[in-house]
Design a protein around this motif. Structure first.
Motif, mmCIF file in Angstrom:
data_model
loop_
_atom_site.group_PDB
_atom_site.id
_atom_site.type_symbol
_atom_site.label_atom_id
_atom_site.label_comp_id
_atom_site.label_asym_id
_atom_site.label_seq_id
_atom_site.Cartn_x
_atom_site.Cartn_y
_atom_site.Cartn_z
ATOM 1 N N ILE A 21 0.849 -1.195 0.000
ATOM 2 C CA ILE A 21 0.000 0.000 0.000
ATOM 3 C C ILE A 21 0.879 1.237 0.000
ATOM 4 N N ASP A 22 0.495 2.192 -0.825
ATOM 5 C CA ASP A 22 1.223 3.454 -0.894
ATOM 6 C C ASP A 22 0.356 4.507 -0.210
ATOM 7 N N SER A 23 0.889 5.154 0.828
ATOM 8 C CA SER A 23 0.012 6.047 1.602
ATOM 9 C C SER A 23 -0.460 7.245 0.774
ATOM 10 N N ASP A 24 0.389 7.752 -0.125
ATOM 11 C CA ASP A 24 -0.066 8.875 -0.973
ATOM 12 C C ASP A 24 -1.272 8.455 -1.825
ATOM 13 N N LEU A 25 -1.189 7.247 -2.403
ATOM 14 C CA LEU A 25 -2.300 6.775 -3.258
ATOM 15 C C LEU A 25 -3.550 6.517 -2.420
ATOM 16 N N GLU A 26 -3.343 6.015 -1.195
ATOM 17 C CA GLU A 26 -4.483 5.746 -0.308
ATOM 18 C C GLU A 26 -5.162 7.069 0.093
ATOM 19 N N ILE A 27 -4.352 8.084 0.364
ATOM 20 C CA ILE A 27 -4.915 9.402 0.693
ATOM 21 C C ILE A 27 -5.723 9.938 -0.498
ATOM 22 N N GLU A 28 -5.180 9.764 -1.692
ATOM 23 C CA GLU A 28 -5.892 10.246 -2.892
ATOM 24 C C GLU A 28 -7.191 9.464 -3.095
ATOM 25 N N ARG A 29 -7.145 8.177 -2.768
ATOM 26 C CA ARG A 29 -8.345 7.348 -2.952
ATOM 27 C C ARG A 29 -9.443 7.761 -1.973
ATOM 28 N N VAL A 30 -9.069 7.916 -0.690
ATOM 29 C CA VAL A 30 -10.131 8.216 0.286
ATOM 30 C C VAL A 30 -10.654 9.645 0.143
ATOM 31 N N SER A 31 -9.793 10.557 -0.267
ATOM 32 C CA SER A 31 -10.254 11.953 -0.370
ATOM 33 C C SER A 31 -10.839 12.266 -1.749
ATOM 34 N N ARG A 32 -10.606 11.361 -2.680
ATOM 35 C CA ARG A 32 -10.989 11.576 -4.081
ATOM 36 C C ARG A 32 -10.424 12.890 -4.617
ATOM 37 N N MET A 33 -9.221 13.221 -4.135
ATOM 38 C CA MET A 33 -8.506 14.405 -4.636
ATOM 39 C C MET A 33 -7.046 14.013 -4.814
ATOM 40 N N THR A 34 -6.344 14.752 -5.680
ATOM 41 C CA THR A 34 -4.911 14.477 -5.789
ATOM 42 C C THR A 34 -4.194 15.175 -4.624
ATOM 43 N N ILE A 35 -2.945 14.737 -4.383
ATOM 44 C CA ILE A 35 -2.167 15.375 -3.309
ATOM 45 C C ILE A 35 -2.043 16.879 -3.594
ATOM 46 N N ALA A 36 -1.817 17.222 -4.852
ATOM 47 C CA ALA A 36 -1.667 18.643 -5.209
ATOM 48 C C ALA A 36 -2.961 19.402 -4.903
ATOM 49 N N GLU A 37 -4.108 18.782 -5.200
ATOM 50 C CA GLU A 37 -5.399 19.437 -4.911
ATOM 51 C C GLU A 37 -5.613 19.590 -3.407
ATOM 52 N N LEU A 38 -5.211 18.565 -2.644
ATOM 53 C CA LEU A 38 -5.377 18.625 -1.182
ATOM 54 C C LEU A 38 -4.541 19.770 -0.596
ATOM 55 N N PHE A 39 -3.294 19.873 -1.052
ATOM 56 C CA PHE A 39 -2.438 20.966 -0.563
ATOM 57 C C PHE A 39 -3.063 22.319 -0.919
ATOM 58 N N ALA A 40 -3.568 22.417 -2.168
ATOM 59 C CA ALA A 40 -4.100 23.708 -2.629
ATOM 60 C C ALA A 40 -5.380 24.066 -1.869
ATOM 61 N N ALA A 41 -6.229 23.069 -1.622
ATOM 62 C CA ALA A 41 -7.531 23.360 -1.008
ATOM 63 C C ALA A 41 -7.431 23.531 0.502
ATOM 64 N N TYR A 42 -6.622 22.718 1.183
ATOM 65 C CA TYR A 42 -6.635 22.711 2.658
ATOM 66 C C TYR A 42 -5.312 23.090 3.301
ATOM 67 N N GLY A 43 -4.226 23.111 2.508
ATOM 68 C CA GLY A 43 -2.922 23.465 3.073
ATOM 69 C C GLY A 43 -2.183 22.249 3.624
ATOM 70 N N GLU A 44 -0.901 22.448 3.896
ATOM 71 C CA GLU A 44 -0.059 21.321 4.316
ATOM 72 C C GLU A 44 -0.482 20.755 5.674
ATOM 73 N N GLN A 45 -0.885 21.638 6.602
ATOM 74 C CA GLN A 45 -1.197 21.141 7.951
ATOM 75 C C GLN A 45 -2.351 20.137 7.946
ATOM 76 N N GLU A 46 -3.398 20.477 7.187
ATOM 77 C CA GLU A 46 -4.541 19.560 7.089
ATOM 78 C C GLU A 46 -4.135 18.269 6.387
ATOM 79 N N PHE A 47 -3.271 18.423 5.365
ATOM 80 C CA PHE A 47 -2.778 17.222 4.666
ATOM 81 C C PHE A 47 -2.058 16.308 5.648
ATOM 82 N N ARG A 48 -1.224 16.887 6.518
ATOM 83 C CA ARG A 48 -0.468 16.067 7.487
ATOM 84 C C ARG A 48 -1.402 15.357 8.463
#
Ligand code: ATP
Ligand code: SKM
Ligand code: MG
Length: 185
Positions: free
Chosen positions: A40-67
């Motif tokens: 399992i790749d945690s980046d891919l799992e995060i993208e799967r559960v959020s239905r957003m890309t990592i780049a979109e998550l950073f842009a929408a919520y910022g690094e702290q929320e991503f962490r």
């Protein structure tokens, strides 16, 4: 070697940590297939559960929320084992996530030098932390800040400019060596 490495891991998880481009995702996938356990790749799992890309998550919520999301996802992924879990580059740097990793299995730092990393990450521009004026310098800054923390991983494997299959073998060897050392002590 595969069987010995598999026996050394037992029911623990094997968690790959290290900087962007170190090969955590690609080498981790091969290691899991050699050990015949789930990958399992945690980046891919995060993208799967959020239905957003990592780049979109950073842009929408910022690094702290991503962490915070990353910490929750990794905690859940490590609840059962054995698995190979490749983490995002910043996961082990976050105190909460590092605690989950410590508790959840054996961590392996894939350590690479700047030129190896740069050669690899320069090919794709999907990494939000490297969207800067001078991404190579940013990567170097991340190395300086993060290497002392990655060094706290249970094992370190040097990520060299050799085929991914060879890197995967080196991870298996490190696993076997670690088991021998702990049996001897
Ligand atoms: N040993 C290797 N030899 C050649 N290319 C490699 C090797 N390891 C990884 N790569 C390539 O480098 C790139 C980055 O590798 P990978 O995605 O596995 O790194 P990562 O550590 O998971 O990075 P991130 O933290 O950004 O997820 C990929 O294109 C991959 O194919
Ligand atoms: O090094 C980092 O902090 C990151 C690495 C990637 O794997 C992603 O998790 C994200 O781009 C952040
Ligand atoms: Mg990856």
């Amino acid at each position: 070697m595969k069987d010995r490495a598999r026996a050394a891991l037992g029911s623990r998880n094997l968690i790959l940590v290290g900087l962007m481009g170190a090969g955590k995702s690609s080498v981790g996938r091969i290691v899991a297939s050699q050990l015949a356990i789930p990958f399992i790749d945690s980046d891919l799992e995060i993208e799967r559960v959020s239905r957003m890309t990592i780049a979109e998550l950073f842009a929408a919520y910022g690094e702290q929320e991503f962490r915070a999301l990353e910490a929750r996802v990794i905690k859940r992924l490590l609840k059962s084992g054995p698995r190979v879990v490749s983490t995002g580059g910043g996961a082990f740097i976050n105190d909460r996530t590092r605690k989950h990793i410590r508790k959840g299995g054996l961590s392996v730092w894939l350590k690479a030098d700047l030129d190896v990393l740069w050669d690899r990450v320069a090919k794709r521009d999907t990494r939000p932390l490297l969207k800067t004026e001078n991404p190579k310098q940013t990567l170097e800054g991340l190395m300086n800040a993060r290497y002392p923390i990655y060094a706290q991983a249970d094992l370190t494997v040097l990520s060299r400019d050799v085929r991914k299959e060879i890197m995967a073998d080196e991870v298996l060897k490190a696993l076997i060596e670690a088991q021998k050392e702990s049996a001897a002590s």
